[in-house]
Design a protein around this motif. Structure first.
Motif, PDB file in Angstrom:
ATOM      1  N   UNK A 432      14.048  -6.543  28.729  1.00 21.47           N
ATOM      2  CA  UNK A 432      12.590  -6.298  27.915  1.00 21.47           C
ATOM      3  C   UNK A 432      11.486  -6.090  28.963  1.00 21.47           C
ATOM      4  N   UNK A 433      10.473  -5.452  28.743  1.00 18.84           N
ATOM      5  CA  UNK A 433       9.214  -5.459  29.564  1.00 18.84           C
ATOM      6  C   UNK A 433       8.215  -6.511  29.156  1.00 18.84           C
ATOM      7  N   UNK A 434       7.963  -7.098  27.952  1.00 16.94           N
ATOM      8  CA  UNK A 434       6.985  -7.985  27.547  1.00 16.94           C
ATOM      9  C   UNK A 434       7.736  -9.299  26.946  1.00 16.94           C
ATOM     10  N   UNK A 435       7.055 -10.146  27.211  1.00 12.32           N
ATOM     11  CA  UNK A 435       7.633 -11.644  26.648  1.00 12.32           C
ATOM     12  C   UNK A 435       5.882 -12.104  26.014  1.00 12.32           C
ATOM     13  N   UNK A 436       6.373 -12.284  24.797  1.00  9.96           N
ATOM     14  CA  UNK A 436       5.170 -12.927  23.980  1.00  9.96           C
ATOM     15  C   UNK A 436       5.238 -14.623  23.732  1.00  9.96           C
ATOM     16  N   UNK A 437       4.236 -15.319  24.280  1.00  5.81           N
ATOM     17  CA  UNK A 437       4.497 -16.850  24.111  1.00  5.81           C
ATOM     18  C   UNK A 437       3.712 -17.268  22.654  1.00  5.81           C
ATOM     19  N   UNK A 438       4.576 -17.865  22.130  1.00  3.61           N
ATOM     20  CA  UNK A 438       4.268 -18.135  20.457  1.00  3.61           C
ATOM     21  C   UNK A 438       3.014 -18.899  20.724  1.00  3.61           C
ATOM     22  N   UNK A 439       2.286 -19.070  19.324  1.00  5.35           N
ATOM     23  CA  UNK A 439       0.976 -19.829  19.311  1.00  5.35           C
ATOM     24  C   UNK A 439       1.261 -21.212  19.260  1.00  5.35           C
ATOM     25  N   UNK A 440       2.424 -21.563  19.041  1.00  4.13           N
ATOM     26  CA  UNK A 440       2.645 -23.182  18.934  1.00  4.13           C
ATOM     27  C   UNK A 440       2.398 -23.565  20.423  1.00  4.13           C
ATOM     28  N   UNK A 441       2.839 -22.943  21.467  1.00  4.45           N
ATOM     29  CA  UNK A 441       2.285 -23.445  22.705  1.00  4.45           C
ATOM     30  C   UNK A 441       0.820 -23.324  23.028  1.00  4.45           C
ATOM     31  N   UNK A 442       0.107 -22.399  22.468  1.00  5.82           N
ATOM     32  CA  UNK A 442      -1.167 -22.080  23.064  1.00  5.82           C
ATOM     33  C   UNK A 442      -2.142 -23.225  22.186  1.00  5.82           C
ATOM     34  N   UNK A 443      -1.470 -23.530  21.280  1.00  6.34           N
ATOM     35  CA  UNK A 443      -2.299 -24.504  20.289  1.00  6.34           C
ATOM     36  C   UNK A 443      -2.291 -25.888  20.985  1.00  6.34           C
ATOM     37  N   UNK A 444      -1.427 -26.067  21.882  1.00  3.68           N
ATOM     38  CA  UNK A 444      -1.331 -27.413  22.576  1.00  3.68           C
ATOM     39  C   UNK A 444      -1.812 -27.331  24.068  1.00  3.68           C
ATOM     40  N   UNK A 445      -2.335 -26.202  24.522  1.00  3.99           N
ATOM     41  CA  UNK A 445      -2.913 -26.186  25.875  1.00  3.99           C
ATOM     42  C   UNK A 445      -4.099 -27.080  25.946  1.00  3.99           C
ATOM     43  N   UNK A 446      -4.821 -27.201  25.281  1.00  3.02           N
ATOM     44  CA  UNK A 446      -5.980 -28.175  25.494  1.00  3.02           C
ATOM     45  C   UNK A 446      -5.760 -29.839  25.059  1.00  3.02           C
ATOM     46  N   UNK A 447      -4.653 -29.934  24.400  1.00  4.38           N
ATOM     47  CA  UNK A 447      -4.444 -31.286  24.080  1.00  4.38           C
ATOM     48  C   UNK A 447      -3.084 -32.054  24.865  1.00  4.38           C
ATOM     49  N   UNK A 448      -2.226 -31.115  25.495  1.00  3.08           N
ATOM     50  CA  UNK A 448      -1.046 -31.366  26.047  1.00  3.08           C
ATOM     51  C   UNK A 448      -0.634 -30.638  27.492  1.00  3.08           C
ATOM     52  N   UNK A 449      -0.717 -31.556  28.541  1.00  4.89           N
ATOM     53  CA  UNK A 449      -0.539 -30.885  29.899  1.00  4.89           C
ATOM     54  C   UNK A 449       0.756 -30.206  29.673  1.00  4.89           C
ATOM     55  N   UNK A 450       1.638 -30.708  29.038  1.00  5.93           N
ATOM     56  CA  UNK A 450       3.247 -30.497  29.265  1.00  5.93           C
ATOM     57  C   UNK A 450       3.204 -28.768  28.791  1.00  5.93           C
ATOM     58  N   UNK A 451       2.308 -28.499  27.650  1.00  8.52           N
ATOM     59  CA  UNK A 451       2.277 -27.135  27.294  1.00  8.52           C
ATOM     60  C   UNK A 451       1.780 -26.354  28.456  1.00  8.52           C
ATOM     61  N   UNK A 452       1.120 -26.431  29.416  1.00 13.88           N
ATOM     62  CA  UNK A 452       0.583 -25.532  30.541  1.00 13.88           C
ATOM     63  C   UNK A 452       1.908 -25.513  31.307  1.00 13.88           C
ATOM     64  N   UNK A 453       2.210 -26.637  31.616  1.00 12.32           N
ATOM     65  CA  UNK A 453       3.864 -26.497  32.605  1.00 12.32           C
ATOM     66  C   UNK A 453       4.667 -25.649  31.753  1.00 12.32           C
ATOM     67  N   UNK A 454       5.031 -25.819  30.535  1.00 15.30           N
ATOM     68  CA  UNK A 454       5.826 -24.748  29.942  1.00 15.30           C
ATOM     69  C   UNK A 454       5.578 -23.551  29.988  1.00 15.30           C
ATOM     70  N   UNK A 455       4.388 -23.247  29.824  1.00 16.74           N
ATOM     71  CA  UNK A 455       3.758 -21.693  29.691  1.00 16.74           C
ATOM     72  C   UNK A 455       3.809 -21.007  31.170  1.00 16.74           C
ATOM     73  N   UNK A 456       3.698 -21.847  32.063  1.00 18.08           N
ATOM     74  CA  UNK A 456       3.368 -21.632  33.621  1.00 18.08           C
ATOM     75  C   UNK A 456       4.823 -21.237  33.655  1.00 18.08           C
ATOM     76  N   UNK A 457       6.139 -22.168  33.467  1.00 16.95           N
ATOM     77  CA  UNK A 457       7.329 -21.831  33.689  1.00 16.95           C
ATOM     78  C   UNK A 457       7.869 -20.645  33.049  1.00 16.95           C
ATOM     79  N   UNK A 458       7.631 -20.542  31.844  1.00 15.36           N
ATOM     80  CA  UNK A 458       8.031 -18.976  31.134  1.00 15.36           C
ATOM     81  C   UNK A 458       7.431 -17.989  31.677  1.00 15.36           C
ATOM     82  N   UNK A 459       5.909 -17.940  31.944  1.00 15.67           N
ATOM     83  CA  UNK A 459       5.474 -16.909  32.710  1.00 15.67           C
ATOM     84  C   UNK A 459       6.074 -16.726  34.145  1.00 15.67           C
ATOM     85  N   UNK A 460       6.393 -17.631  34.964  1.00 14.87           N
ATOM     86  CA  UNK A 460       7.094 -17.502  36.193  1.00 14.87           C
ATOM     87  C   UNK A 460       8.321 -16.673  36.211  1.00 14.87           C
ATOM     88  N   UNK A 461       9.101 -17.197  35.151  1.00 13.96           N
ATOM     89  CA  UNK A 461      10.476 -16.391  34.850  1.00 13.96           C
ATOM     90  C   UNK A 461      10.354 -15.059  34.507  1.00 13.96           C
TER      91      UNK A 461
END
Length: 526
Positions: A432-461
């Motif tokens: 695949x050429x694109x990866x779309x991160x679900x809204x579930x993780x985006x909603x947690x960005x400002x209230x849970x630091x773990x969401x940033x870590x997970x998103x950064x990890x998925x983006x890195x992969x």
């Protein structure tokens, strides 16, 4: 006569009341039992899913090591191993074997782990290059993951599968055991009930769930005496309410049967009447707001102007097979709406969703390419988003189909990443050429630091696989700023644009093309 009437009335009333009470009680007991079983099964599946995700992350970190220096054993490799261990919370040790050389991230060589690895019983995953095993050494144990690289080369990571205490709700912790085991029965993690009571042999309810992709099984064992009364306490008023609900539901169900029309008939009628239309949600550059493309979304607008929400008919259409007709309807309308603009602007992309069942259906590639041709949609502008609501069972067939489409310039996106069935291991297999991160993780960005870590990890992969990351459901400027700081370049959501009809999308693209920056770019190209 009056006495006879009253007698019949009250007799019927008492009998009906008794019947309704019995029916309500029976229904309540059955519902609670079913609900308890569903909850236990969900807990088991969640436990297996957590373990699967841990293995996925371990494999992703192995991929990073391969990309850095081909997993060769060198001083650079040792520093890299230590850095990866310190950056990953559940990673206990890494070993690279490169011919006669062996590199450890920490103290594996002195802890006797080589001997433990050699003696461990390794269980193969579906992908035969990977195997899992229980590793015991120096008073601790962990889950070993081996990636066989061919010859006498391999990478082994040892992970802590995590605490299982928080798997269970508080009222179950004293009456339940949890085990994580390999498919050969080897237990590699467990939680033992904290209750002060004796288990009776054969008096336990056992629920289990398998990983599906790895030889991992989660097993939850609950004391049946406790389970029989779990959630059964109900206020008497609820029984009366239950009887009334049954009567009301019976009325509506009866009315529905008499009507003789179901959702499938309504969807067919809506397509014939042209009521299912494409709306377009722009996909933009997060940093500058430029429209990079758009996603085609189905909207059902009745003749009276009332809109039926997508979650009310799309899941049904997927189950009934009508989703294929809806997709064809949307592509035809999109060709009429925006096909000319796509042909004029090769840099603009159009994305649309298909289910794994659609994607794997024989002849999908030929059929979808023919639809592109008939509707004037350039294949090089098309991005097919594969949703995660169903499992992508046949990876080899999916890879072949993706290659057929890629030959014509069609690109693939993995949608709703992190919330569905397919996991990180499907990224490389599909190409695949694109990866779309679900809204579930985006909603947690400002209230849970773990969401940033997970998103950064998925983006890195994703970046390591050469993929572009798109964030879905961005609703605030703060979310957009955090995503930009994490290196996410593209996104969509109400913060930028809502889904809009074709006329509004074309106006938006026209406004963008008439900006001074766009005109300067055109003049420079001329």
């Amino acid at each position: 006569m009056g006495y006879s009437y009253r007698y019949r009335f009250w007799t019927t009333f008492v009998l009906l009341s008794a019947f309704m009470c019995a029916a309500a009680w029976t229904a309540k007991v059955k519902l609670v039992e079913t609900g308890n079983q569903t909850m236990l099964q969900s807990l088991a599946e969640s436990t297996a899913g957590r373990a699967t995700l841990s293995v996925d992350y371990a494999i992703a970190s192995m991929s990073r090591l391969l990309n850095i220096d081909g997993a060769a054993c060198s001083e650079i490799s040792r520093k890299t191993l230590r850095r990866v261990i310190f950056e990953t919370s559940n990673l206990k040790e890494i070993r690279i074997r490169d011919g006669q050389l062996t590199c450890w991230g920490l103290n594996g060589a002195t802890d006797g782990l080589d001997a433990a690895i050699r003696s461990a019983n390794k269980v193969l995953a579906k992908n035969k290059f990977f195997s899992l095993f229980l590793l015991k050494a120096s008073g601790w144990q962990g889950l070993g993951i081996q990636w066989y690289l061919g010859g006498d080369r391999d990478i082994i990571e040892v992970i802590n599968p995590g605490t299982l205490y928080d798997v269970l709700p508080p009222d179950l912790r004293a009456r339940a055991n949890v085990r994580l085991m390999l498919s050969d029965g080897t237990v590699f993690a467990r939680y033992i009930s904290s209750g002060d009571f004796e288990w009776q042999t054969g008096n336990a309810e056992i629920v289990s769930a398998d990983s599906g992709r790895f030889p991992i099984r989660a097993q939850i064992e609950v004391d049946r005496n406790f389970l029989d009364g779990w959630h059964q306490q109900v206020h008497p008023a609820a029984l009366i309410g239950g009887g009334l609900v049954i009567l009301i539901l019976s009325f509506f169900v009866t009315r529905g049967i008499i009507r003789g029309k179901g959702m499938a008939d309504d969807i067919d009628a809506a397509m014939r009447a042209g009521q299912i239309l494409p709306f377009y949600q722009p996909i933009v550059s997060i940093t500058c707001g430029k429209v990079m493309g758009f996603e085609v979304l189905a909207r059902w607008i009745r003749s009276d102007g009332r809109m039926i929400p997508p979650d009310k008919f799309i899941p049904f259409a997927e189950e009934s097979g009508q989703i294929e007709a809806i997709t064809s309807c949307l592509l035809k309308a999109a060709g009429q709406d925006i096909g000319e603009r796509l042909r004029a602007d090769p840099g603009l992309k159009m994305t649309f969703n298909v289910t794994p069942a659609q994607f794997l259906k024989p002849g999908f590639a030929i059929n979808i390419l023919e639809q592109f041709r008939e509707n004037g949609l350039p294949p090089s502008s098309m991005v097919i988003e594969i949703t995660e609501r169903q499992s992508l069972n046949d990876r080899e067939a999916a890879h072949r189909i993706a290659e057929e489409l890629s030959a014509f310039g069609v690109r693939i996106a993995i949608d709703d990443v992190g919330t569905g069935h397919n996991g990180l291991s499907s990224l490389h297999g599909l190409g695949a050429q694109y990866l779309k991160i679900d809204k579930y993780f985006i909603d947690s960005l400002t209230i849970d630091n773990k969401a940033s870590v997970l998103i950064e990890m998925m983006a890195s992969v994703a970046r390591e696989f050469g993929m572009t990351v798109v964030a879905e459901g961005i609703e605030t400027a703060e979310q957009a700023e955090i995503l930009a700081s994490l290196g996410i370049t593209e996104g969509q959501g109400y913060h930028f644009h809502r889904p809009v009809p074709a006329a509004r999308l074309k106006a938006l693209l026209k406004e963008q093309s008439e900006t001074p920056q766009a005109k300067a770019a055109v003049n420079a190209a001329a």
